[in-house]
Design a protein around this motif. Structure first.
Motif, mmCIF file in Angstrom:
data_model
loop_
_atom_site.group_PDB
_atom_site.id
_atom_site.type_symbol
_atom_site.label_atom_id
_atom_site.label_comp_id
_atom_site.label_asym_id
_atom_site.label_seq_id
_atom_site.Cartn_x
_atom_site.Cartn_y
_atom_site.Cartn_z
ATOM 1 N N MET A 16 -47.841 75.112 -33.866
ATOM 2 C CA MET A 16 -47.251 76.417 -33.599
ATOM 3 C C MET A 16 -47.681 77.381 -34.695
ATOM 4 O O MET A 16 -47.583 77.073 -35.876
ATOM 5 C CB MET A 16 -45.725 76.328 -33.567
ATOM 6 N N HIS B 147 -44.353 66.972 -33.007
ATOM 7 C CA HIS B 147 -44.412 67.807 -34.196
ATOM 8 C C HIS B 147 -44.005 66.936 -35.387
ATOM 9 O O HIS B 147 -43.099 66.116 -35.267
ATOM 10 C CB HIS B 147 -43.464 68.997 -34.086
ATOM 11 N N PRO C 122 -50.594 75.823 -29.521
ATOM 12 C CA PRO C 122 -49.509 75.008 -28.938
ATOM 13 C C PRO C 122 -50.014 73.852 -28.079
ATOM 14 O O PRO C 122 -49.403 72.780 -28.074
ATOM 15 C CB PRO C 122 -48.715 76.014 -28.100
ATOM 16 N N SER C 123 -51.125 74.019 -27.396
ATOM 17 C CA SER C 123 -51.653 72.911 -26.596
ATOM 18 C C SER C 123 -52.198 71.791 -27.488
ATOM 19 O O SER C 123 -52.340 70.659 -27.047
ATOM 20 C CB SER C 123 -52.730 73.393 -25.628
#
Length: 144
Positions: free
Chosen positions: A135, A69, A130-131
């Motif tokens: 998010m 992230h 998410p994959s």
């Protein structure tokens, strides 16, 4: 070429914005960013000002990189408007090529999520994002 110059190649930041540091963990990259433009325009009267009043931190999420992230920790300056007739005495510099005012994600992430939502549906996008390292919630996708 220094380490930060090499890192900046992967983020393609707008002119006048530079990376001051990067902190990496196994799950996220925190990229500290600041603006080096000498002045900013008041959003109300468009008068340019060089008089800095202060600054504050702002965190926005960017597209994921290398499975991590990405958080941009922006240092945003406040300026004093020099127009005597302008009702806004203090204003914050805008970075519209990177992030819109009051938004907590970069334009790149917003565009990717919009494309994902248009290609599928809000519910499918919430499960798929998410994959892809992003998010997002259904309610946020519906607002776009």
């Amino acid at each position: 070429m220094g380490d930060l110059d090499t890192v900046s190649l992967f983020f393609s930041l707008p002119d006048g914005i530079f990376i001051s540091s990067v902190r990496a963990t196994t799950t996220e990259l925190v990229v500290r960013i600041a603006c080096r433009r000498p002045c900013a325009a008041c959003p109300l009267c468009q008068q340019s000002s060089e008089r800095v009043h202060g600054s504050y931190g702002r965190r926005v999420t960017d597209l994921p990189r290398a499975g991590r992230h990405v958080i941009f920790a922006l240092r945003v300056r406040k300026f004093v408007c020099s127009a005597p007739t302008c009702p806004r005495k203090i204003f914050t510099e805008r970075l519209p090529d990177l992030v819109q005012s009051y938004v907590r994600m970069t334009n790149r992430l917003r565009d990717a999520l919009i494309a994902l939502g248009l290609a599928t549906s809000a519910q499918v996008s919430e499960r798929l994002a998410p994959s892809l390292g992003m998010m997002i919630s259904v309610s946020t996708l519906r607002l776009r």
